[in-house]
Design an enzyme around this catalytic site. Structure first.
Site, short mmCIF file in Angstrom:
data_model
loop_
_atom_site.label_atom_id
_atom_site.label_comp_id
_atom_site.label_asym_id
_atom_site.label_seq_id
_atom_site.Cartn_x
_atom_site.Cartn_y
_atom_site.Cartn_z
N ASP A 69 0.85 -1.18 0.00
CA ASP A 69 0.00 0.00 0.00
C ASP A 69 0.89 1.23 0.00
O ASP A 69 2.01 1.20 0.53
CB ASP A 69 -0.92 0.04 1.22
CG ASP A 69 -2.02 1.07 1.05
OD1 ASP A 69 -2.98 0.79 0.30
OD2 ASP A 69 -1.89 2.17 1.61
N GLN A 70 0.39 2.28 -0.60
CA GLN A 70 1.13 3.54 -0.64
C GLN A 70 0.23 4.66 -0.17
O GLN A 70 -0.92 4.76 -0.60
CB GLN A 70 1.64 3.83 -2.05
CG GLN A 70 2.48 5.10 -2.13
CD GLN A 70 2.95 5.34 -3.54
OE1 GLN A 70 2.19 5.81 -4.37
NE2 GLN A 70 4.20 5.01 -3.81
#
Length: 196
Positions: A69-70
């Protein structure tokens, strides 16, 4: 080797993982990405990367699962306000205008969970992007040409978005695109995958 699954339907992450030349599947993790009050951008990225890997690993205990995830956030001067995917041209233009002449941080988390939970590795990469001063016409032309509505921060560093920057500080340039391959290669070697 155990089956390898990327817990993501992101075409950017899929393209990055293909660099390794390993066979893998993709699976939608079905994890909500809602904000948690008081949670830092870095903690949010870590929480979601682990949750995505765990969700797919629960359905496929025979596999090694990669979750990532970013979370993008405005720089220190703006109290790390989270920058979500813009979704449309107007929001994208507004995000880029707010970032003009300043910096943003991208927290890219990755988790590897493997057979029956036997392997559990997590990592967080922080990339700082310094934007040059952007004129309204430059922003308009960029958004019209690239349409980066599904990208945190409203740009694609791997494409025309690179023209918006003064510099990038990172230990792993692939992390900014969505998957920290330098760390992931090490993690997959530890899990038994034959990478050079």
């Amino acid at each position: 080797m155990y089956p390898l699954i990327l817990a993501s339907t992101s075409p950017y992450r899929r393209t990055l993982l293909e660099r390794f030349g390993l066979p893998f599947e993709t699976a939608r993790p079905e994890v909500g990405e809602e904000h948690v009050a008081g949670e830092s951008p870095a903690d949010r990225a870590m929480r979601l990367a682990v949750a995505k890997a765990q969700a797919v690993a629960a359905r496929r205990p025979d596999a090694v699962v990669i979750g990532s995830d970013q979370v993008a956030a405005e720089g220190v001067a703006r109290a790390h306000k989270v920058l979500d995917k813009p979704g449309d041209a107007a929001t994208c233009r507004a995000q880029l205008a707010a970032l003009s002449g300043t910096d943003a941080r991208f927290y890219t988390a990755c988790a590897v969970i493997g057979p029956a939970g036997g392997v559990r590795l997590v990592h967080l990469d922080t990339t700082t992007v310094f934007f040059r001063s952007l004129a309204a016409g430059e922003i308009e032309r960029y958004v019209e040409r690239e349409k980066p509505f599904d990208c945190a921060g409203g740009f694609k560093a791997e494409a025309l978005g690179i023209t918006l920057f003064e510099s990038i500080e990172s230990k792993d340039p692939t992390a900014l695109i969505g998957l920290p391959l330098i760390w992931l290669a090490c993690a997959l070697r530890r899990a038994g995958y034959p990478l050079p």
